[in-house]
Design a protein around this motif. Structure first.
Motif, mmCIF file in Angstrom:
data_model
loop_
_atom_site.group_PDB
_atom_site.id
_atom_site.type_symbol
_atom_site.label_atom_id
_atom_site.label_comp_id
_atom_site.label_asym_id
_atom_site.label_seq_id
_atom_site.Cartn_x
_atom_site.Cartn_y
_atom_site.Cartn_z
ATOM 1 N N LEU A 120 -5.822 18.833 58.274
ATOM 2 C CA LEU A 120 -6.971 18.745 59.179
ATOM 3 C C LEU A 120 -6.850 17.529 60.099
ATOM 4 C CD1 LEU A 120 -9.851 19.713 56.700
ATOM 5 C CD2 LEU A 120 -8.848 21.131 58.521
ATOM 6 N N ALA A 121 -6.319 16.421 59.573
ATOM 7 C CA ALA A 121 -6.131 15.234 60.398
ATOM 8 C C ALA A 121 -5.074 15.472 61.471
ATOM 9 C CB ALA A 121 -5.751 14.042 59.518
ATOM 10 N N ILE A 122 -3.995 16.177 61.078
ATOM 11 C CA ILE A 122 -2.943 16.493 62.062
ATOM 12 C C ILE A 122 -3.506 17.383 63.173
ATOM 13 C CG2 ILE A 122 -0.765 17.720 62.394
ATOM 14 C CD1 ILE A 122 0.039 16.790 59.568
ATOM 15 N N LEU A 123 -4.316 18.353 62.790
ATOM 16 C CA LEU A 123 -4.927 19.242 63.799
ATOM 17 C C LEU A 123 -5.816 18.458 64.767
ATOM 18 C CD1 LEU A 123 -5.872 22.287 61.529
ATOM 19 C CD2 LEU A 123 -4.265 22.323 63.446
ATOM 20 N N ALA A 124 -6.583 17.544 64.240
ATOM 21 C CA ALA A 124 -7.468 16.765 65.102
ATOM 22 C C ALA A 124 -6.680 15.916 66.085
ATOM 23 C CB ALA A 124 -8.376 15.890 64.248
ATOM 24 N N ALA A 125 -5.482 15.477 65.698
ATOM 25 C CA ALA A 125 -4.687 14.594 66.552
ATOM 26 C C ALA A 125 -3.693 15.352 67.421
ATOM 27 C CB ALA A 125 -3.936 13.581 65.677
ATOM 28 N N THR A 126 -3.516 16.648 67.215
ATOM 29 C CA THR A 126 -2.471 17.404 67.912
ATOM 30 C C THR A 126 -3.068 18.671 68.540
ATOM 31 O OG1 THR A 126 -1.002 16.640 66.127
ATOM 32 C CG2 THR A 126 -0.102 18.235 67.701
ATOM 33 N N PRO A 127 -3.642 18.572 69.735
ATOM 34 C CA PRO A 127 -4.292 19.745 70.338
ATOM 35 C C PRO A 127 -3.315 20.846 70.733
ATOM 36 C CG PRO A 127 -4.243 17.887 71.873
ATOM 37 C CD PRO A 127 -3.787 17.356 70.560
ATOM 38 N N GLU A 128 -1.990 20.524 70.857
ATOM 39 C CA GLU A 128 -1.062 21.552 71.323
ATOM 40 C C GLU A 128 -0.615 22.508 70.229
ATOM 41 O OE1 GLU A 128 1.470 17.785 70.554
ATOM 42 O OE2 GLU A 128 -0.531 18.309 71.273
ATOM 43 N N ILE A 129 -1.033 22.317 68.975
ATOM 44 C CA ILE A 129 -0.668 23.252 67.900
ATOM 45 C C ILE A 129 -1.215 24.635 68.231
ATOM 46 C CG2 ILE A 129 -1.046 23.830 65.466
ATOM 47 C CD1 ILE A 129 -1.047 20.816 64.887
ATOM 48 N N ALA A 130 -0.350 25.643 68.132
ATOM 49 C CA ALA A 130 -0.743 27.008 68.488
ATOM 50 C C ALA A 130 -0.990 27.882 67.268
ATOM 51 C CB ALA A 130 0.326 27.652 69.379
ATOM 52 N N VAL A 131 -0.249 27.662 66.184
ATOM 53 C CA VAL A 131 -0.347 28.531 64.995
ATOM 54 C C VAL A 131 -0.345 27.659 63.744
ATOM 55 C CG1 VAL A 131 0.686 30.452 63.706
ATOM 56 C CG2 VAL A 131 0.882 30.377 66.209
ATOM 57 N N ILE A 132 -1.210 28.056 62.779
ATOM 58 C CA ILE A 132 -1.228 27.385 61.477
ATOM 59 C C ILE A 132 -0.767 28.400 60.430
ATOM 60 C CG2 ILE A 132 -2.588 26.097 59.805
ATOM 61 C CD1 ILE A 132 -4.689 25.710 62.007
ATOM 62 N N LEU A 133 0.259 28.021 59.640
ATOM 63 C CA LEU A 133 0.708 28.806 58.490
ATOM 64 C C LEU A 133 0.277 28.054 57.238
ATOM 65 C CD1 LEU A 133 4.321 29.782 59.585
ATOM 66 C CD2 LEU A 133 2.528 31.392 58.976
ATOM 67 N N SER A 134 -0.602 28.674 56.411
ATOM 68 C CA SER A 134 -1.142 27.950 55.267
ATOM 69 C C SER A 134 -1.044 28.790 53.998
ATOM 70 C CB SER A 134 -2.601 27.566 55.527
ATOM 71 O OG SER A 134 -3.157 26.936 54.378
ATOM 72 N N ASP A 135 -0.631 28.124 52.926
ATOM 73 C CA ASP A 135 -0.665 28.749 51.602
ATOM 74 C C ASP A 135 -2.120 28.881 51.160
ATOM 75 O OD1 ASP A 135 0.215 29.813 49.243
ATOM 76 O OD2 ASP A 135 0.385 27.841 48.267
ATOM 77 N N GLN A 136 -2.423 29.852 50.289
ATOM 78 C CA GLN A 136 -3.784 30.038 49.821
ATOM 79 C C GLN A 136 -4.086 29.106 48.653
ATOM 80 O OE1 GLN A 136 -6.502 31.203 50.674
ATOM 81 N NE2 GLN A 136 -7.711 31.418 48.786
ATOM 82 N N ARG A 137 -3.234 29.099 47.662
ATOM 83 C CA ARG A 137 -3.513 28.325 46.458
ATOM 84 C C ARG A 137 -2.913 26.930 46.594
ATOM 85 N NH1 ARG A 137 -2.910 32.210 41.134
ATOM 86 N NH2 ARG A 137 -4.446 33.803 41.774
ATOM 87 N N MET A 138 -3.799 25.966 46.817
ATOM 88 C CA MET A 138 -3.377 24.557 46.913
ATOM 89 C C MET A 138 -4.408 23.702 46.185
ATOM 90 S SD MET A 138 -2.113 24.199 50.900
ATOM 91 C CE MET A 138 -3.676 24.800 51.548
ATOM 92 N N PRO A 139 -3.965 22.613 45.531
ATOM 93 C CA PRO A 139 -4.899 21.750 44.809
ATOM 94 C C PRO A 139 -5.861 21.044 45.773
ATOM 95 C CG PRO A 139 -2.724 20.746 44.888
ATOM 96 C CD PRO A 139 -2.571 22.142 45.423
ATOM 97 N N GLY A 140 -7.110 20.959 45.352
ATOM 98 C CA GLY A 140 -8.101 20.238 46.144
ATOM 99 C C GLY A 140 -8.833 21.110 47.140
ATOM 100 N N MET A 141 -8.159 22.078 47.777
ATOM 101 C CA MET A 141 -8.796 22.936 48.778
ATOM 102 C C MET A 141 -7.946 24.183 48.953
ATOM 103 S SD MET A 141 -9.775 22.107 52.781
ATOM 104 C CE MET A 141 -10.727 20.673 52.319
ATOM 105 N N THR A 142 -8.559 25.345 48.871
ATOM 106 C CA THR A 142 -7.818 26.582 49.063
ATOM 107 C C THR A 142 -7.479 26.755 50.541
ATOM 108 O OG1 THR A 142 -9.848 27.849 49.355
ATOM 109 C CG2 THR A 142 -8.954 27.677 47.106
ATOM 110 N N GLY A 143 -6.508 27.626 50.807
ATOM 111 C CA GLY A 143 -6.080 27.835 52.187
ATOM 112 C C GLY A 143 -7.173 28.393 53.068
ATOM 113 N N ASP A 144 -7.918 29.400 52.552
ATOM 114 C CA ASP A 144 -8.959 30.002 53.400
ATOM 115 C C ASP A 144 -10.052 28.980 53.722
ATOM 116 O OD1 ASP A 144 -9.760 29.992 50.740
ATOM 117 O OD2 ASP A 144 -11.122 31.686 51.026
#
Length: 617
Positions: free
Chosen positions: A39-63
């Motif tokens: 989320l911090a990278i997204l806030a600092a990088t407006p040119e990102i076009a696509v996010i690929l995220s795993d669903q099961r991650m510790p602390g916060m799920t992908g969705d």
């Protein structure tokens, strides 16, 4: 494909390495194992076009992480998940949190295609957002009224300026036709005609009362879809009232310049005629001293010719531009002297009633311009009473102490009132603008009230107009008081002719009748006179004979009077030259060159000749 930026989020570093290997040839790949860091990278990088995220991650799920990302970024989101997490995928799809998903283990070609489609959707979305922002900026900040309509004429987009012109809000206009909002079927017809032609069309539209119209230039542009069919119509409306006003002023200015030129030519010829007529009548006077009936006829002819001279002076005063020459003027006497002029100018349907203040003091004003101002105001009053009526001309003595625009003191006012149609408020606010007129083409210049306003201002006075529809109009010119009328305004008694003195005078004029009258006047004074029809003949006589004075017409073919005077001054330095002219503005005259204006009386000529001869002696 130009290299874009994607963000891969997975808690397993090996998965991130695999994703980086898969996409690094086409994209710049950013990676992180922590959702919060993503989320911090997204806030600092407006040119990102696509996010690929795993669903099961510790602390916060992908969705959940992607739902948070949606709040701060417009990147397309793809969820990487196993079959066991399909319920989370379905929920994320339904909530708009992701635009696609891929299962683990993934098919490389399928995942590349999914990411490529997401990247293209993101690029298209940003292009559309840019277009929307540009359109919104254009609509919100343009000085023009802009709208877009569908094929049936219903508003699909418009700016606030267009809505305000319709007396509505933007929301109230959407989905409605313009004729529904205004009741003007001509707009719908013009829209339909533009669509039928299939080409941009321009029209000029006037709205409002005659004389106070607002002019709009409307451009209609049909818009076609990909198949070439016209689906929408764009309209751009620009207020061109000021431009139309400037164009009208330019046309009127050209007309006035032409009128000035014409008036100058007429005045020159007419003043020559009047000089010959008045001079001949004056010369014949002593020869009929014993014939009272003939004397009466000569007097009538003289008075008629003098009225012609006055009309010519008024014509020149109207058409030429000159500085005001204010002096003490008997305003009551000036108004009484306009009786014949007003009677001949206003026609038989109206009468003029005067109410002049007894023992009114003189006013400081240019008498010619005041006379013209009163005439203009009376003509306006007549035009406001097409069925006839009475125009009231009155004078008053005023004491003004509380007007911020006037110096406290004594004033004279001239008031012209009628019982005509009156003036609407929106027109009353503009009546003093130069070239503004509500009259038909050819019936008014739009300069009358502007001239009256300028006269009042330049005379240190004021102009006030009170009017309303159906109540008539009252115009008041307030002028500063003067102590006494100048001698020029008083009736001048004939002066005694000067005693004859020995002098030879050369008269130069291309008009034989005027030349003969001038020479006859000089002969009657006891001078020796000779005549020349042009400058060349005059110079020939000057070289052969001796003269004491040259009287030369201003406008002559071949050589003007000024040019002749320059030669005379260069070759015979002590010889004075008197210029006579029927239109002094026709040719520039040096300030030190004496001028006598036609038509002149013998006493005027005698006085000027005597003065010049005395000065030369």
């Amino acid at each position: 494909m130009s290299q874009g930026t994607i963000l891969a989020v997975d808690d397993e570093p090996d998965i991130l390495i695999a994703l980086e290997d898969l996409f690094e040839d086409e994209y710049r790949v950013l990676t992180t194992t922590k959702p919060a860091e993503a989320l911090a990278i997204l806030a600092a990088t407006p040119e990102i076009a696509v996010i690929l995220s795993d669903q099961r991650m510790p602390g916060m799920t992908g969705d959940a992480m992607l739902a948070e990302a949606r709040k701060i970024h417009d990147a397309q989101a793809i969820l990487l998940t196993g079959y066991a997490d399909m319920s989370a995928v379905v929920a994320a799809l339904n909530q708009g949190g992701i635009t696609g998903y891929a299962t683990k283990p993934w098919d490389a070609a399928l995942l590349r295609n999914t990411v490529r489609q997401a990247y293209e959707r993101h690029a298209l979305g940003r292009e559309l957002a840019t277009e929307r922002a540009l359109l919104r900026g254009l609509l919100d900040n343009a000085e023009d009224a802009i709208s877009f309509k569908d094929a049936e004429g219903r508003f699909v987009r418009l700016n606030a300026r267009k809505a305000a012109g319709l007396g509505q809000s933007v929301a109230a206009c959407l989905g409605r036709t313009e004729d529904f909002l205004t009741g003007d079927g001509a707009v719908l017809a013009a829209d339909a005609a533009a669509v039928a032609r299939g080409e941009p069309a321009d029209t000029l539209v006037a709205q409002g009362a005659i004389g106070a119209e607002r002019w709009r230039h409307v451009t209609r542009v049909p818009i076609r879809d990909g198949a070439g069919a016209i689906t929408h119509l764009a309209t751009i409306e620009r207020d061109v009232t000021e431009q139309k006003s400037l164009e009208a002023r330019l046309r009127q200015s050209d007309k006035m310049q032409a009128l000035g030129t014409l008036a100058g030519g007429i005045a020159h010829d007419f003043n020559n005629l009047l000089t010959a007529i008045l001079g001949s009548l004056e010369l014949v006077g002593p020869k009929i001293a014993d014939q009272p009936r003939v004397q009466r006829l000569v007097t009538n002819a003289t008075q008629a010719a003098q009225r012609g001279a006055t009309l010519t002076r008024r014509l020149l005063s109207f058409s030429r531009s000159r500085d005001l020459r204010p002096r003490a003027v008997d305003v009551n006497g000036l108004i009484e002297g306009m009786h014949d002029l007003l009677g001949g100018s206003l026609g038989g349907l109206v009468s003029v009633e005067t109410r002049l203040a007894p023992e009114a003091p003189a006013a400081c004003v240019d008498p010619d311009q005041l006379e013209l101002a009163i005439l203009n105001l009376c003509i306006n009053a007549r035009d406001a009473m097409p069925e006839g009526g009475t125009i009231r001309v009155a004078t008053h003595v005023l004491r003004i102490d509380d007007d911020p625009d006037l110096v406290p003191g004594d004033y004279m006012s001239v008031e012209i009132a009628d019982s005509g149609t009156g003036i609407a408020p929106e027109i009353l606010a503009r009546v003093c603008e130069p070239f503004f007129t509500t009259k038909s083409v050819g019936q008014g210049t739009g300069l009358g009230l502007a001239m009256v306003f300028g006269l009042a201002q330049q005379s240190a006075g004021r102009l006030r107009i009170a009017s309303a529809p159906g109540t008539g109009t009252r115009v008041e010119i307030v002028l500063p008081r003067a102590d006494a009328a100048s001698p020029a305004e008083a009736a001048r008694a004939p002066a005694a002719r000067p005693a004859a003195r020995s002098a030879r005078i050369l008269v130069v004029d291309d008009d034989a009748e005027v030349r003969h009258v001038t020479a006859s006047f000089l002969s009657s004074f006891g001078y020796t006179e000779s005549e020349a029809a042009d400058g060349a003949s005059a110079l020939s006589l000057l070289e052969r004979e001796g003269f004491d004075l040259v009287v030369a017409d201003l406008a002559m073919p071949g050589m003007t009077g000024v040019e002749l005077a320059e030669i005379v001054r260069a070759r015979w330095a002590t010889m004075p030259v008197l210029i006579v002219t029927g239109h002094a503005e026709a040719i520039p005259i040096p300030a030190d060159l004496p001028v006598l204006r036609k038509p002149f009386e013998s006493v005027d000529l005698a006085a000027e000749v005597s003065r010049l001869l005395d000065r030369a002696a």
